[in-house]
Design an enzyme around this catalytic site. Structure first.
Site, short mmCIF file in Angstrom:
data_model
loop_
_atom_site.label_atom_id
_atom_site.label_comp_id
_atom_site.label_asym_id
_atom_site.label_seq_id
_atom_site.Cartn_x
_atom_site.Cartn_y
_atom_site.Cartn_z
N TRP A 127 18.85 -0.41 -4.74
CA TRP A 127 17.79 -1.37 -5.07
C TRP A 127 18.12 -2.01 -6.41
CZ3 TRP A 127 14.27 -1.15 -9.32
CH2 TRP A 127 13.48 -2.31 -9.40
N GLU A 171 17.58 -2.01 -0.41
CA GLU A 171 16.10 -2.04 -0.37
C GLU A 171 15.59 -3.44 -0.68
OE1 GLU A 171 14.25 0.83 -2.95
OE2 GLU A 171 12.22 0.18 -2.40
N LYS A 227 12.81 -6.64 -1.10
CA LYS A 227 11.59 -6.77 -1.90
C LYS A 227 11.15 -8.23 -1.97
CE LYS A 227 9.72 -5.13 -6.27
NZ LYS A 227 9.87 -4.21 -7.39
N ASP A 242 10.25 -0.65 2.03
CA ASP A 242 9.28 -0.04 1.12
C ASP A 242 7.96 -0.79 1.38
OD1 ASP A 242 7.60 -0.02 -1.28
OD2 ASP A 242 9.25 0.97 -2.33
N HIS A 264 6.54 -3.68 -0.71
CA HIS A 264 7.42 -4.82 -1.00
C HIS A 264 7.20 -6.04 -0.14
CE1 HIS A 264 10.73 -2.34 -3.23
NE2 HIS A 264 9.51 -2.14 -3.70
N HIS A 268 10.60 3.78 2.23
CA HIS A 268 9.90 4.28 1.06
C HIS A 268 8.42 4.13 1.37
CE1 HIS A 268 13.03 3.86 -2.44
NE2 HIS A 268 13.29 4.84 -1.61
N ASP A 278 2.82 -4.30 -6.03
CA ASP A 278 3.65 -3.13 -5.73
C ASP A 278 3.43 -2.06 -6.79
OD1 ASP A 278 5.67 -1.51 -4.70
OD2 ASP A 278 7.24 -2.53 -5.84
N ASP A 326 2.74 1.15 -6.64
CA ASP A 326 3.24 2.51 -6.41
C ASP A 326 2.21 3.59 -6.71
OD1 ASP A 326 6.03 2.13 -5.42
OD2 ASP A 326 6.24 1.05 -7.31
N ASP A 331 7.93 6.87 -2.57
CA ASP A 331 8.19 6.11 -3.79
C ASP A 331 6.87 5.72 -4.45
OD1 ASP A 331 9.33 4.67 -5.81
OD2 ASP A 331 9.92 2.96 -4.59
#
Ligand code: RNT
Ligand code: ZN
Length: 413
Positions: A180, A219, A221, A253, A256, A280, A288, A290, A320
């Site tokens: 990433w 990854e 995004k 993810d 994303h 993820h 994003d 997390d 993640d």
């Protein structure tokens, strides 16, 4: 009859075998990210950055290998099933105070992790760390127009792959190596193509060497803090890249994408074309962010797509999230158990019945069953599963973490 036996009979009545479900869950490894334990700091003076951000200042974060592994094992004692630890290159362990440069990392810097993992019967996954570093220039790494910058990160990614391969060799396993990069622009680009062509070339160099113990992924995004207008490694870019490069996968993810885009829906699409889908699982709140994963609709929907398409072996589940405003070990425990709960929830649905109802146009039955299963005694099966796995049930694990907080975390400076 105890609560579990009753639940078992209830599920039997709709054609679901709770024992089989628990067996499948027990064998599904979850790759738990090491970076929740120290707010994405790492051991090499880096830290987050590149559009990702950790907020909060809860005391007691892990400051080194010993603390991070001790905290991780504390969390593992409260998480059922198979586990892997997902490492970043920034968690290289220095010998005798050496300063480790990211373009000089070696397998020996990760040997302590391998010993730790082997001793505790945990798998490992790996990531080059292309953020939180002075060589990230103008938020660019592998797509930078500056040759020296690009070269630095290409070398770092090549070394990371080799380390992942060496880890895999020593553990008799295949290691997911996830690239990433934060590359993007704050404002409207004058050129969206050239950075992507540079990234494509950089990736070709990175993936040139065949490494049998590595599963490669990139990854994708949509945007990050400070790079709101343009992300070089977009979903279309990496999807196209992976489609044209056998052995390289696009990691999804779920933080994303655009807020109304369904990550769950991407899974069956990719299953038509790829034999692996790395994930993820996270929780984006307005961006994003997390946040710690919940047992919520989004997580359940992702898990349903994995389970009902028989893709437990194809979807590599990684986590993640990073929350520095609550006890970090509790964050690991809550988020990981929630993913496992969502998997169990999905495993306890009568998918064959649901699919055949859909295929015969009986959408009434699809809706009726999908809603009715929500009030079945899922919690009793989860509790029985935790017990069988030798970990505390819901409502019984927090005390252990509180004690650890008093005895260990509160003594850290
Ligand atoms: C960033 C990506 C990436 C990182 C970790 C630390 O948006 O999600 O996976 O969060 O590698
Ligand atoms: Zn991620």
């Amino acid at each position: 009859m105890n609560a579990y036996e009753r639940a078992k009979t209830t599920y039997q009545a709709i054609g679901v075998d709770t024992e089989a479900a628990m067996q499948l869950l027990a064998n599904k490894p979850i790759s738990i990210h090491c970076w929740q334990g120290d707010d994405v700091t790492g051991f090499d003076n880096g830290g987050a950055g590149g559009g990702i951000q950790v907020t909060g200042s809860y005391p007691g974060k892990a400051r080194n290998f010993d603390e991070l592994t001790a905290d991780f094992m504390k969390a593992c004692a409260m998480i059922p099933g198979k586990k892997r630890i997902n490492l970043h290159a920034s968690y290289a362990v220095a010998e005798n105070g050496e300063q480790i440069e990211r373009d000089k990392i070696e397998y020996r810097h990760f040997k302590p992790w391998v010993e730790f993992a082997l001793k505790n019967n945990i798998g490992i996954d790996f990531n080059p760390t292309c953020y939180g570093h002075p060589m990230v220039k103008d938020n660019l790494t592998l797509s930078s127009p500056d040759e020296a910058t690009r070269r630095y990160w290409i070398n770092h990614c090549i070394l990371s792959r080799r380390i992942a391969n060496e880890i895999g060799k020593n553990m008799n396993d295949k290691i997911l190596n996830n690239v990433w990069i934060p590359d993007g622009l704050k404002d409207v680009p004058a050129d969206r193509l050239t950075p992507r062509l540079r990234l494509k070339n950089a990736l070709d160099e990175i993936f040139a060497e065949p490494l049998p113990h590595v599963i490669d992924c990139v990854e994708s995004k949509v945007f990050g803090i400070g790079v709101e207008s343009y992300t070089v490694g977009s979903n279309e870019f990496y999807m196209g890249y992976a489609a044209g490069k056998p052995g390289v996968y696009n990691l999804l993810d779920n933080g994303h994408y655009h807020p109304t885009e369904s990550t769950a829906d991407k899974i069956p699409s990719l299953l038509c074309f790829f034999d692996k889908i790395p994930l993820h699982i996270t929780r984006p709140v307005r961006w994003d962010s997390d946040h710690v994963v919940l047992f919520d609709d989004e997580t359940r929907e992702i898990c349903k797509e994995i389970v009902r398409n028989d893709a437990l072996d194809k979807v590599l589940i990684g986590l993640d999230f990073f929350d520095a405003s609550i006890n970090r070990i509790a964050a690991w425990v809550i988020g990981t158990r929630n993913v496992q709960k969502a998997l169990l929830y999905a495993l306890l649905m009568p998918h064959d019945k649901l699919k055949s109802a859909q295929n015969s146009g009986d959408f009434t039955t699809v809706l009726a069953i999908s809603e009715d299963v929500k009030t079945l005694p899922f919690g009793d099966v989860w509790a029985a599963y935790c017990e069988a796995q030798g970990v505390p049930r819901d409502g019984e694990w927090l005390e252990g973490i509180r004690a650890y907080e008093t005895d260990v975390l509160s003594k850290r400076g």
